[in-house]
Design a protein around this motif. Structure first.
Motif, PDB file in Angstrom:
ATOM      1  N   SER A   5       0.847  -1.197   0.000  1.00 48.71           N
ATOM      2  CA  SER A   5       0.000   0.000   0.000  1.00 48.71           C
ATOM      3  C   SER A   5       0.880   1.243   0.000  1.00 48.71           C
ATOM      4  O   SER A   5       1.872   1.310   0.731  1.00 48.71           O
ATOM      5  N   GLY A  50     -11.640   4.409   0.864  1.00 51.01           N
ATOM      6  CA  GLY A  50     -11.536   2.960   1.023  1.00 51.01           C
ATOM      7  C   GLY A  50     -11.067   2.220  -0.214  1.00 51.01           C
ATOM      8  O   GLY A  50     -11.091   0.989  -0.247  1.00 51.01           O
ATOM      9  N   PHE A  51     -10.624   2.946  -1.225  1.00 53.20           N
ATOM     10  CA  PHE A  51     -10.094   2.294  -2.413  1.00 53.20           C
ATOM     11  C   PHE A  51      -8.596   2.054  -2.229  1.00 53.20           C
ATOM     12  O   PHE A  51      -8.019   2.437  -1.219  1.00 53.20           O
ATOM     13  N   VAL A  52      -7.977   1.422  -3.200  1.00 53.82           N
ATOM     14  CA  VAL A  52      -6.602   0.930  -3.053  1.00 53.82           C
ATOM     15  C   VAL A  52      -5.638   1.722  -3.930  1.00 53.82           C
ATOM     16  O   VAL A  52      -5.927   1.993  -5.098  1.00 53.82           O
ATOM     17  N   LEU A 107      -7.230  -7.508  -4.993  1.00 47.64           N
ATOM     18  CA  LEU A 107      -7.774  -6.711  -3.891  1.00 47.64           C
ATOM     19  C   LEU A 107      -9.194  -6.222  -4.186  1.00 47.64           C
ATOM     20  O   LEU A 107     -10.042  -6.208  -3.288  1.00 47.64           O
ATOM     21  N   ALA A 108      -9.456  -5.837  -5.415  1.00 49.06           N
ATOM     22  CA  ALA A 108     -10.803  -5.381  -5.776  1.00 49.06           C
ATOM     23  C   ALA A 108     -11.804  -6.535  -5.672  1.00 49.06           C
ATOM     24  O   ALA A 108     -12.933  -6.345  -5.202  1.00 49.06           O
ATOM     25  N   ALA A 110     -11.536  -9.094  -3.655  1.00 46.13           N
ATOM     26  CA  ALA A 110     -11.714  -9.330  -2.217  1.00 46.13           C
ATOM     27  C   ALA A 110     -12.641  -8.295  -1.588  1.00 46.13           C
ATOM     28  O   ALA A 110     -13.336  -8.597  -0.609  1.00 46.13           O
ATOM     29  N   GLN A 111     -12.691  -7.091  -2.151  1.00 46.99           N
ATOM     30  CA  GLN A 111     -13.581  -6.039  -1.656  1.00 46.99           C
ATOM     31  C   GLN A 111     -15.015  -6.227  -2.124  1.00 46.99           C
ATOM     32  O   GLN A 111     -15.886  -5.455  -1.758  1.00 46.99           O
ATOM     33  N   LEU A 113     -16.004  -6.061  -5.304  1.00 50.75           N
ATOM     34  CA  LEU A 113     -16.278  -5.310  -6.524  1.00 50.75           C
ATOM     35  C   LEU A 113     -16.493  -6.289  -7.675  1.00 50.75           C
ATOM     36  O   LEU A 113     -16.027  -7.428  -7.624  1.00 50.75           O
TER      37      LEU A 113
END
Length: 172
Positions: A5, A50-52, A107-108, A110-111, A113
């Motif tokens: 990150s 909350g985005f990456v 990651l998206a 897992a979120q 999306l």
């Protein structure tokens, strides 16, 4: 190469990478590089929601960065995100961009999306188009001659990739 990150401490390196692309490339339609302060505001606009935002690093420093944020602001688009990737010029073509996009997809998903959109400046940007295609993005369309940079017309290529169950079910 380590992918992690991004933090406020990375913003100056991120700005330097982006400034090079603004001044020398057609992947972005900006013509004047944003300041470090402007880039910091852009960074926080993404991560504070909350985005990456990721950076790829090695012993030489930040190799590239990538993030995803809202595809559009209206609530109906809340399960679709747009990715953005920029790689330091001296390490282009060495897998940095692909590693960043791959991690963003992970990651998206897992979120929760469901769709990732790539809006790629310049239909001649074979590197970005190829990276996205290799990771399951499909060509959606090309908007012809919508920008002018470096004295020529530039297209925009749109690619899309389903995440998780994509549109096979409605999100819960």
């Amino acid at each position: 190469m380590d992918i992690r990150s991004a933090t406020d401490a990375d913003v100056a390196d991120i700005q330097a990478i982006y400034a090079h692309h603004v001044l020398h490339g057609t992947g972005t339609f900006e013509e004047e590089p944003p300041s470090v302060e402007d880039m910091s505001q852009r960074f926080h606009k993404i991560v504070d929601k909350g985005f990456v935002w990721l950076v790829a690093c090695d012993a030489s420093g930040v190799l590239g960065y990538g993030y995803y944020g809202p595809f559009r602001e209206r609530s109906a688009y809340r399960f679709a995100v747009e990715d953005s990737i920029y790689v330091r010029d001296d390490v282009r073509g060495q897998g940095v961009g692909k590693a960043l996009v791959s991690k963003l997809i992970e990651l998206a998903t897992a979120q929760g999306l469901r769709q990732m959109i790539a809006v790629i400046g310049d239909s001649e940007n074979v590197g970005s188009i190829g990276v996205h295609a290799s990771l399951g993005f499909h060509m959606v369309g090309t908007m012809k001659s919508v920008g002018i940079k470096f004295g020529r017309w530039i297209d925009v290529v749109t690619m899309q990739r389903p995440l998780g169950r994509g549109d096979s079910t409605l999100p819960s």
